[in-house]
Design a protein around this motif. Structure first.
Motif, PDB file in Angstrom:
ATOM      1  N   THR A   1       0.816  -1.221   0.000  1.00 40.79           N
ATOM      2  CA  THR A   1       0.000   0.000   0.000  1.00 40.79           C
ATOM      3  C   THR A   1       0.849   1.271   0.000  1.00 40.79           C
ATOM      4  OG1 THR A   1      -0.316  -0.308   2.377  1.00 40.79           O
ATOM      5  CG2 THR A   1      -2.089  -1.056   0.930  1.00 40.79           C
ATOM      6  N   GLY A   2       2.075   1.168  -0.493  1.00 41.64           N
ATOM      7  CA  GLY A   2       2.854   2.351  -0.831  1.00 41.64           C
ATOM      8  C   GLY A   2       3.647   3.036   0.259  1.00 41.64           C
ATOM      9  N   ALA A   3       4.066   2.342   1.300  1.00 39.70           N
ATOM     10  CA  ALA A   3       4.841   2.982   2.371  1.00 39.70           C
ATOM     11  C   ALA A   3       6.114   3.625   1.826  1.00 39.70           C
ATOM     12  CB  ALA A   3       5.182   1.977   3.471  1.00 39.70           C
ATOM     13  N   GLY A   4       6.771   2.981   0.883  1.00 50.61           N
ATOM     14  CA  GLY A   4       7.995   3.522   0.303  1.00 50.61           C
ATOM     15  C   GLY A   4       7.774   4.758  -0.550  1.00 50.61           C
ATOM     16  N   HIS A   5       6.507   5.046  -0.862  1.00 50.98           N
ATOM     17  CA  HIS A   5       6.156   6.217  -1.663  1.00 50.98           C
ATOM     18  C   HIS A   5       5.434   7.274  -0.821  1.00 50.98           C
ATOM     19  CE1 HIS A   5       7.274   4.227  -5.397  1.00 50.98           C
ATOM     20  NE2 HIS A   5       6.692   3.139  -4.907  1.00 50.98           N
ATOM     21  N   GLY A   6       5.453   7.100   0.511  1.00 45.49           N
ATOM     22  CA  GLY A   6       4.833   8.087   1.388  1.00 45.49           C
ATOM     23  C   GLY A   6       3.360   7.864   1.669  1.00 45.49           C
ATOM     24  N   TYR A   7       2.832   6.679   1.391  1.00 47.45           N
ATOM     25  CA  TYR A   7       1.410   6.421   1.611  1.00 47.45           C
ATOM     26  C   TYR A   7       1.175   5.617   2.898  1.00 47.45           C
ATOM     27  CZ  TYR A   7       0.591   8.283  -3.040  1.00 47.45           C
ATOM     28  OH  TYR A   7       0.527   9.095  -4.140  1.00 47.45           O
ATOM     29  N   TYR A   8       0.918   4.319   2.795  1.00 48.94           N
ATOM     30  CA  TYR A   8       0.519   3.518   3.951  1.00 48.94           C
ATOM     31  C   TYR A   8       1.371   2.266   4.091  1.00 48.94           C
ATOM     32  CZ  TYR A   8      -3.610   6.432   3.845  1.00 48.94           C
ATOM     33  OH  TYR A   8      -4.443   7.504   3.847  1.00 48.94           O
ATOM     34  N   LEU A   9       1.564   1.866   5.328  1.00 47.66           N
ATOM     35  CA  LEU A   9       2.138   0.570   5.651  1.00 47.66           C
ATOM     36  C   LEU A   9       0.975  -0.287   6.133  1.00 47.66           C
ATOM     37  CD1 LEU A   9       4.612  -1.254   6.134  1.00 47.66           C
ATOM     38  CD2 LEU A   9       4.682  -0.336   8.451  1.00 47.66           C
ATOM     39  N   SER A  10       0.802  -1.451   5.543  1.00 48.68           N
ATOM     40  CA  SER A  10      -0.343  -2.293   5.896  1.00 48.68           C
ATOM     41  C   SER A  10       0.093  -3.661   6.391  1.00 48.68           C
ATOM     42  CB  SER A  10      -1.265  -2.492   4.684  1.00 48.68           C
ATOM     43  OG  SER A  10      -1.961  -1.306   4.401  1.00 48.68           O
ATOM     44  N   LEU A  11      -0.718  -4.190   7.255  1.00 51.11           N
ATOM     45  CA  LEU A  11      -0.597  -5.558   7.748  1.00 51.11           C
ATOM     46  C   LEU A  11      -1.902  -6.242   7.385  1.00 51.11           C
ATOM     47  CD1 LEU A  11       0.749  -7.705   9.769  1.00 51.11           C
ATOM     48  CD2 LEU A  11      -0.851  -6.755  11.400  1.00 51.11           C
ATOM     49  N   VAL A  12      -1.818  -7.433   6.816  1.00 48.46           N
ATOM     50  CA  VAL A  12      -3.020  -8.145   6.393  1.00 48.46           C
ATOM     51  C   VAL A  12      -3.037  -9.521   7.043  1.00 48.46           C
ATOM     52  CG1 VAL A  12      -4.334  -9.014   4.428  1.00 48.46           C
ATOM     53  CG2 VAL A  12      -2.957  -6.943   4.179  1.00 48.46           C
ATOM     54  N   ASN A  13      -4.111  -9.810   7.777  1.00 45.38           N
ATOM     55  CA  ASN A  13      -4.319 -11.142   8.334  1.00 45.38           C
ATOM     56  C   ASN A  13      -5.171 -11.892   7.317  1.00 45.38           C
ATOM     57  OD1 ASN A  13      -5.402 -13.410   9.654  1.00 45.38           O
ATOM     58  ND2 ASN A  13      -5.173 -12.436  11.647  1.00 45.38           N
ATOM     59  N   LEU A  14      -4.556 -12.799   6.586  1.00 46.78           N
ATOM     60  CA  LEU A  14      -5.261 -13.484   5.509  1.00 46.78           C
ATOM     61  C   LEU A  14      -6.286 -14.494   5.998  1.00 46.78           C
ATOM     62  CD1 LEU A  14      -2.231 -14.004   3.134  1.00 46.78           C
ATOM     63  CD2 LEU A  14      -4.058 -12.304   2.927  1.00 46.78           C
TER      64      LEU A  14
END
Length: 77
Positions: free
Chosen positions: A33-46
């Motif tokens: 979700t784009g953390a390296g581009h300044g957006y969001y860091l996400s964690l997903v429990n599948l």
């Protein structure tokens, strides 16, 4: 195929969805979700279908959402 491919690159905004959203395709799930581009860091429990995300520019903005992940029930526990 009875498997789901989960990938983290490229960022979902490059695949045509808003940066905080996951990308869904036939048997595929994009979770970058784009953390390296300044957006969001996400964690997903599948297994439970829950996504947590945090804005990298505004860390006080934490979100949690229930997802409809196609194929998640077939993932190993």
């Amino acid at each position: 195929m009875d498997k789901m491919i989960v990938f983290g690159h490229p960022s979902t905004f490059r695949l045509g969805v808003p940066p905080e959203e996951l990308w869904y395709g036939e048997g595929k799930l994009g979770i970058d979700t784009g953390a390296g581009h300044g957006y969001y860091l996400s964690l997903v429990n599948l297994t439970s279908g829950i996504q947590w995300s945090i804005s990298v520019t505004r860390p006080e903005n934490i979100a949690c959402r229930k997802l409809k992940i196609t194929g998640a029930s077939r993932l190993p526990k």
